[in-house]
Design a protein around this motif. Structure first.
Motif, mmCIF file in Angstrom:
data_model
loop_
_atom_site.group_PDB
_atom_site.id
_atom_site.type_symbol
_atom_site.label_atom_id
_atom_site.label_comp_id
_atom_site.label_asym_id
_atom_site.label_seq_id
_atom_site.Cartn_x
_atom_site.Cartn_y
_atom_site.Cartn_z
ATOM 1 N N PHE A 157 0.802 -1.221 0.000
ATOM 2 C CA PHE A 157 0.000 0.000 0.000
ATOM 3 C C PHE A 157 0.839 1.277 0.000
ATOM 4 C CE2 PHE A 157 -3.227 -2.931 1.645
ATOM 5 C CZ PHE A 157 -4.327 -2.547 0.908
ATOM 6 N N GLU A 158 1.956 1.268 0.719
ATOM 7 C CA GLU A 158 2.684 2.515 0.953
ATOM 8 C C GLU A 158 4.064 2.557 0.310
ATOM 9 O OE1 GLU A 158 1.397 5.096 2.461
ATOM 10 O OE2 GLU A 158 -0.488 4.110 2.976
ATOM 11 N N LYS A 159 4.840 1.485 0.460
ATOM 12 C CA LYS A 159 6.228 1.498 -0.004
ATOM 13 C C LYS A 159 6.298 1.538 -1.531
ATOM 14 C CE LYS A 159 8.060 0.948 4.126
ATOM 15 N NZ LYS A 159 8.894 1.970 4.774
ATOM 16 N N LYS A 160 7.284 2.241 -2.035
ATOM 17 C CA LYS A 160 7.486 2.303 -3.481
ATOM 18 C C LYS A 160 8.579 1.340 -3.936
ATOM 19 C CE LYS A 160 5.891 7.057 -3.932
ATOM 20 N NZ LYS A 160 6.206 8.431 -4.388
ATOM 21 N N GLN A 161 9.019 0.457 -3.016
ATOM 22 C CA GLN A 161 10.024 -0.525 -3.388
ATOM 23 C C GLN A 161 9.595 -1.903 -2.884
ATOM 24 O OE1 GLN A 161 13.662 0.633 -1.544
ATOM 25 N NE2 GLN A 161 12.791 0.826 0.490
ATOM 26 N N SER A 276 -11.670 4.615 -4.889
ATOM 27 C CA SER A 276 -11.893 6.059 -5.034
ATOM 28 C C SER A 276 -10.825 6.702 -5.896
ATOM 29 C CB SER A 276 -11.907 6.724 -3.651
ATOM 30 O OG SER A 276 -10.672 6.531 -2.985
ATOM 31 N N GLY A 277 -9.634 6.035 -5.980
ATOM 32 C CA GLY A 277 -8.564 6.565 -6.827
ATOM 33 C C GLY A 277 -7.831 7.759 -6.252
ATOM 34 N N THR A 278 -8.036 8.048 -4.961
ATOM 35 C CA THR A 278 -7.386 9.210 -4.350
ATOM 36 C C THR A 278 -6.172 8.841 -3.515
ATOM 37 O OG1 THR A 278 -8.915 9.091 -2.480
ATOM 38 C CG2 THR A 278 -9.524 10.519 -4.310
ATOM 39 N N GLY A 279 -5.807 7.548 -3.489
ATOM 40 C CA GLY A 279 -4.655 7.139 -2.708
ATOM 41 C C GLY A 279 -4.997 6.983 -1.235
ATOM 42 N N ASN A 280 -3.953 6.784 -0.401
ATOM 43 C CA ASN A 280 -4.115 6.620 1.044
ATOM 44 C C ASN A 280 -5.051 5.459 1.384
ATOM 45 O OD1 ASN A 280 -2.556 9.030 1.771
ATOM 46 N ND2 ASN A 280 -4.282 10.162 0.940
ATOM 47 N N GLU A 286 -7.766 1.426 7.605
ATOM 48 C CA GLU A 286 -7.649 1.500 9.067
ATOM 49 C C GLU A 286 -8.923 2.066 9.681
ATOM 50 O OE1 GLU A 286 -2.833 2.302 8.902
ATOM 51 O OE2 GLU A 286 -4.176 3.834 9.697
ATOM 52 N N TRP A 287 -9.467 3.140 9.080
ATOM 53 C CA TRP A 287 -10.717 3.720 9.584
ATOM 54 C C TRP A 287 -11.883 2.763 9.359
ATOM 55 C CZ3 TRP A 287 -11.211 7.103 13.074
ATOM 56 C CH2 TRP A 287 -10.353 8.189 13.189
ATOM 57 N N LEU A 288 -11.919 2.094 8.227
ATOM 58 C CA LEU A 288 -12.989 1.149 7.946
ATOM 59 C C LEU A 288 -12.994 0.024 8.978
ATOM 60 C CD1 LEU A 288 -15.160 0.703 5.695
ATOM 61 C CD2 LEU A 288 -13.539 -0.880 4.642
ATOM 62 N N PHE A 289 -11.810 -0.484 9.300
ATOM 63 C CA PHE A 289 -11.676 -1.551 10.292
ATOM 64 C C PHE A 289 -12.107 -1.068 11.671
ATOM 65 C CE2 PHE A 289 -9.059 -3.821 13.452
ATOM 66 C CZ PHE A 289 -9.457 -5.124 13.211
ATOM 67 N N ARG A 309 -6.430 12.533 13.925
ATOM 68 C CA ARG A 309 -6.740 11.950 12.624
ATOM 69 C C ARG A 309 -8.188 12.175 12.195
ATOM 70 N NH1 ARG A 309 -4.169 6.214 11.219
ATOM 71 N NH2 ARG A 309 -5.107 6.903 9.263
ATOM 72 N N ILE A 310 -8.968 12.860 13.032
ATOM 73 C CA ILE A 310 -10.365 13.116 12.681
ATOM 74 C C ILE A 310 -10.485 13.971 11.413
ATOM 75 C CG2 ILE A 310 -12.474 14.298 13.431
ATOM 76 C CD1 ILE A 310 -12.129 11.579 14.678
ATOM 77 N N PRO A 311 -9.677 15.047 11.218
ATOM 78 C CA PRO A 311 -9.823 15.842 9.985
ATOM 79 C C PRO A 311 -9.667 15.016 8.708
ATOM 80 C CG PRO A 311 -8.537 17.067 11.589
ATOM 81 C CD PRO A 311 -8.725 15.686 12.154
ATOM 82 N N GLU A 312 -8.728 14.047 8.693
ATOM 83 C CA GLU A 312 -8.560 13.237 7.487
ATOM 84 C C GLU A 312 -9.784 12.354 7.260
ATOM 85 O OE1 GLU A 312 -5.136 10.697 7.790
ATOM 86 O OE2 GLU A 312 -6.185 9.219 9.036
ATOM 87 N N LEU A 313 -10.376 11.837 8.350
ATOM 88 C CA LEU A 313 -11.581 11.018 8.206
ATOM 89 C C LEU A 313 -12.729 11.854 7.644
ATOM 90 C CD1 LEU A 313 -13.258 8.466 8.648
ATOM 91 C CD2 LEU A 313 -13.654 9.212 11.006
ATOM 92 N N LEU A 314 -12.892 13.066 8.149
ATOM 93 C CA LEU A 314 -13.953 13.932 7.649
ATOM 94 C C LEU A 314 -13.718 14.293 6.185
ATOM 95 C CD1 LEU A 314 -14.416 16.325 10.714
ATOM 96 C CD2 LEU A 314 -15.656 14.234 10.162
ATOM 97 N N PHE A 315 -12.460 14.490 5.821
ATOM 98 C CA PHE A 315 -12.124 14.816 4.425
ATOM 99 C C PHE A 315 -12.488 13.652 3.506
ATOM 100 C CE2 PHE A 315 -9.034 14.668 0.936
ATOM 101 C CZ PHE A 315 -9.283 15.888 0.335
ATOM 102 N N TRP A 316 -12.068 12.440 3.893
ATOM 103 C CA TRP A 316 -12.337 11.271 3.048
ATOM 104 C C TRP A 316 -13.826 10.953 3.002
ATOM 105 C CZ3 TRP A 316 -7.797 8.308 5.708
ATOM 106 C CH2 TRP A 316 -6.591 8.697 5.112
#
Length: 676
Positions: A157-161, A276-280, A286-289, A309-316
Motif C-alpha cells: 500500500f505505501e512502499k514504493k520498493q 476512489s482513486g485518491t490514494g491513502n 484502518e478507519w474502515l476496520f 486523525r479526525i480531519p482526514e476522516l472527515l475529508f475522506w
C-alpha cells in the motif's frame, strides 16, 4: 480440493508454435492452437531469469488481466554448439481463470519431459494441506504477527520498493517450496483485490522491483525482512495509534479465526474494488476496520489518539460513501464521551487546522457542537474560542455565524445581536462574514438594524458614511437607495427648522442619494442651504473686506529652466565636495574630509535661504535630490579618469560652466526685477 492446470514450456527453438524462426518461443503447450494466449505468455515469461550459479529452479507468480494468475519456473540450459547460456521456463496456468485465490502457486516445481512440438497434458494438483498457523510458526512469524501484517501491508500500500524476504538458513534446494508456503499465507491475509498485486520471485541474488516480494539468502535491497531474526526483536510501534490498533487487532482476529475478520475482509475487498482513486488506501482501511470494530462493541481507542486523525476522516468521508458510516459512528462516540474544557479546545484547534473546503459542512458541524458545549459551560470560554476562530479562519467564522443567527440562545444569535449595537461593530461583523457569503435573510436583518441606528441620530454624518460602506459590501445598493429616499423625504419636510450643522448633514444625505439615483434627488435641502448663505452676505462690502483674513497663497513652482539654473551650480559644488572628501579619506586626511562636508552643509543652507526669496520655486527636496544626484555623477566620472591632468581639466571646465550658468541666472533674476 484439486485444481486443474494448463502447462506450457517456453525455451529457445528454431521451430516454435508461435511462428518465430529465431529466438524464444513456446515449444510445448496444453493449448498449442491458442496463438493469442501463447503470445501473452511469452511477454510474461521474458523477464524471468534462472539461477546460474547453483542451477536451482526460480519461481515467479504474476497476475495478468487476460490470463489470471500464472506461475513460472525457470532453469538454466545450454543451447547451440557454443553452449550459450539460455533458459527453459515452465508455466502453470489454471484452466479456470483465477482472479482472487491464486491456488496456482501451489503447483509443484517438477520438470516435465517433452519433445519439441508435443502437446502437454493438463494436470490436477491437490491444495496444500499444512495449516497457515504451522507455516507461520516454522517461519518464526507467529509471535510477531502484527508486525508481519504491517510489513506486508506497507509493502503493497505505501512502499514504493519491493520487500526483500531474506532467509539465510533455508537450503537453496528448498527455497521454492518454502517461498511457496509463505506466499500462500500472505495471499490469505490480504483482501482479495490486493492478491493481484502480490507477485513474488522465489530465489534471487539481486534486487528485483518488478514484483512486490522476492526471496534471497542474503540482503539484496533496502526494504528487507530477515526471517531468521524477525521473531527475536522487540515489537515495532509508531506514533500513529490507529495504525497500531489496526495491525494488532487484525492479527488477533486472524489467529482467533474470529468471524469479524472475514466480515472486514469482505468489506475491504468491496471498498478496494470500488476504488476512489485518491490514494491513502491503507489509512482508509484502518478507519474502515475501526468503524466495524466499534459497531461490534470491540475495544476502543482513547480520544486523544483519535482526535489528530479526525480531519482526514472527515475529508475522506465527504466524498467516500464507504467511510461516511464510519465517520457517523465516530462522531456519535465522541459526542457521547466525557470531555473537559481543555480537550474541547484542543479538538476545536485540530479541526480548525485541518479544515478543508471539501469537508467544510461536517467540520463546521463539529466545531459548532464544541462551541455550543463551551457556551453552555462558560459563555466567556465560548466567546474566547469564537474570537480565536475569527483570527485564524474567517471562512469558518462566517460559516458558523451564518446559521442560527436568528435563533435565540445560540452563540450565533448572541454574536449577531452584540454586533448590531453600533455601526463600528456592525461593519466589522459584515467584513468578517464576507468571505463565507452573507445569507440574504441576514442582510435584511443587518439593514433593519442599521436603519434603527440611523434613526437614533439622523444628523450624525459619520453614521451614514459607515452604513454606506456596509451596504456596498453586502451589494444592496438598490435597497439603500429606497432608504435614502425615505430619509431625504423626512428631512425635506423639516428643512426650515434645522440649524446650519443639521442642514449640512441633511445636504450630505441628499448628495448621497443623488450619487445612487440623480432623478430622486430634488435638491430642496441644497437649495435651502444656498438661500441661507445669500441672506448672510454682508451689506457693507468694504467693512466685510476689512474683516477678511488674507489667505496665504500656495507657492507656485517655477519653470524647469529656472530649476536647472538654480540647481546646476549647487550640484557642481556637491560633486566637488564629494570627490575631495573621498580623496582626503583615501590619503588619510579625515579632518579635511570633515571640513568639506561642513562646507557643503553651509552651502546648502545658504542655497535654501536664497530660495526663500524666490517667488517661484521648486520644493527644497527636489533641489536637494537634484544636487546629490548631480554631485554623485560628477564625482563618479572624475574617478573614471585615470590621468590626474585630465581630471584637473575636467573640474576646471565644469567650474567655468558653473560660473557662466550662475552669472546667467543672476542676470536673468535682475532683469525680472527691473520689469516689475
Amino acid at each position: 480440493m484439486r485444481t486443474e492446470y494448463l502447462r506450457h514450456e517456453y525455451t529457445w527453438s528454431n521451430h516454435c508454435i508461435t511462428g518465430n524462426t529465431l529466438g524464444w518461443g513456446i515449444t510445448s503447450s496444453s493449448i498449442p492452437k491458442d496463438k493469442k494466449m501463447l503470445k501473452e505468455l511469452e511477454k510474461i515469461a521474458s523477464s524471468l531469469e534462472p539461477d546460474r550459479v547453483d542451477g536451482i529452479p526460480v519461481e515467479e507468480l504474476v497476475y495478468s488481466p487476460d490470463l489470471g494468475f500464472v506461475k513460472m519456473i525457470a532453469i538454466p540450459c545450454d543451447a547451440g554448439e557454443d553452449h550459450r547460456n539460455n533458459k527453459k521456463i515452465y508455466l502453470y496456468q489454471p484452466k479456470e481463470k483465477q482472479t482472487e485465490d491464486p491456488a496456482v502457486y501451489l503447483a509443484p516445481d517438477i520438470i516435465w519431459n517433452s519433445s519439441e512440438g508435443d502437446d502437454l497434458d493438463t494436470i490436477s494438483i491437490e491444495e496444500l494441506q499444512d495449516s497457515q498457523e504451522n507455516i507461520l510458526i516454522k517461519m518464526n512469524l507467529y509471535d510477531r504477527l502484527p508486525d508481519f501484517f504491517r510489513v506486508v501491508f506497507l509493502c503493497l500500500f505505501e512502499k514504493k520498493q519491493s520487500l526483500n524476504i531474506v532467509a539465510p538458513s533455508w537450503p537453496k534446494e528448498e527455497f521454492a517450496a518454502r517461498a511457496r508456503e509463505l506466499m500462500y499465507v500472505i495471499h490469505r491475509i490480504l483482501p482479495a483485490p490486493m492478491r493481484k498485486k502480490a507477485g513474488y520471485v522465489s530465489y534471487t541474488e539481486q534486487d528485483i522491483q518488478r514484483v512486490p516480494f522476492y526471496f534471497s539468502s542474503s540482503s539484496c535491497g533496502e526494504n528487507c525482512l530477515n526471517l531468521d531474526s524477525f521473531g527475536k526483536g522487540t515489537a515495532e510501534h509508531t506514533e500513529n495509534g490507529l495504525e497500531d490498533y489496526y495491525f494488532y487487532h487484525l492479527a488477533e482476529l486472524y489467529v482467533k479465526k474470529d468471524p469479524l475478520y472475514d466480515v472486514y475482509m469482505k468489506k475491504a475487498a468491496g471498498y478496494l474494488d470500488a476504488g476512489s482513486g485518491t490514494g491513502n488506501e491503507l489509512g482508509k482501511l484502518e478507519w474502515l476496520f475501526y468503524g466495524i470494530c466499534q459497531k461490534k462493541h470491540r475495544e476502543t481507542l482513547d480520544k486523544q489518539v483519535l482526535l489528530p486523525r479526525i480531519p482526514e476522516l472527515l475529508f475522506w468521508s465527504s466524498k467516500d460513501k464507504a467511510l461516511q458510516s464510519t465517520a457517523d459512528t465516530m462522531m456519535e462516540i465522541l459526542h457521547q464521551s466525557k470531555w473537559n474544557r481543555s480537550e474541547k479546545e484542543e479538538y476545536l484547534h485540530i479541526l480548525l487546522e485541518g479544515f478543508t473546503k471539501r469537508a467544510q459542512e461536517v467540520t463546521c458541524g463539529e466545531i459548532k457542537w464544541i462551541l455550543q458545549s463551551l457556551y453552555a459551560e462558560s459563555p466567556e470560554a465560548g466567546r474566547e474560542q469564537l474570537a480565536f476562530i475569527r483570527e485564524k479562519n474567517k471562512l469558518v467564522y462566517g460559516l458558523l455565524l451564518s446559521e442560527e443567527y436568528d435563533r435565540k440562545g445560540t452563540f450565533a444569535s448572541e454574536e449577531f445581536e452584540n454586533s448590531m449595537k453600533s455601526f463600528s461593530t456592525m461593519d466589522s461583523y459584515v467584513k468578517n462574514m464576507e468571505k463565507a457569503g452573507i445569507p440574504s435573510s441576514m442582510k435584511d436583518q443587518v439593514i433593519r438594524a442599521g436603519i434603527g441606528l440611523l434613526n437614533q441620530n439622523l444628523f450624525d454624518k459619520e453614521r451614514y458614511m459607515v452604513f454606506d460602506q456596509i451596504i456596498r459590501r453586502m451589494k444592496r445598493e438598490d435597497q439603500w437607495t429606497d432608504i435614502l429616499k425615505d430619509f431625504v423625504g423626512q428631512l425635506e419636510e423639516q428643512a426650515e427648522e434645522f440649524d446650519d450643522e443639521q442642514l449640512e448633514t441633511a445636504c450630505y444625505v441628499e448628495e448621497m442619494l443623488a450619487g445612487y439615483s440623480p432623478k430622486e434627488a430634488k435638491g430642496i435641502l441644497m437649495e435651502e442651504r444656498r438661500r441661507r448663505k445669500e441672506k448672510q452676505l454682508p451689506k457693507d462690502i468694504e467693512q466685510d473686506a476689512a474683516l477678511v483674513v488674507p489667505v496665504e497663497e500656495e507657492e507656485e513652482e517655477g519653470s524647469f529652466i529656472d530649476y536647472l539654473l538654480g540647481m546646476l551650480p549647487q550640484g557642481f559644488l556637491t560633486g566637488c565636495s564629494m570627490y575631495l572628501s573621498i580623496y582626503s579619506l583615501m590619503i588619510g586626511h579625515w579632518k579635511i574630509a570633515v571640513g568639506m562636508v561642513g562646507i557643503w552643509v553651509i552651502l546648502m543652507l545658504n542655497y535654501y535661504y536664497m530660495m526663500l526669496h524666490e517667488e517661484k520655486r521648486y520644493p527644497f527636496w527636489k533641489n536637494l535630490g537634484g544636487c546629490v544626484i548631480m554631485g554623485y555623477l560628477i564625482q563618479t566620472f572624475a574617478n573614471m579618469i585615470l590621468s590626474q591632468k585630465l581630471r584637473l581639466y575636467y573640474f576646471i571646465i565644469l567650474g567655468i560652466l558653473t560660473v557662466l550658468v550662475q552669472v546667467a541666472g543672476i542676470f536673468k533674476a535682475k532683469m525680472r526685477k527691473e520689469e516689475k
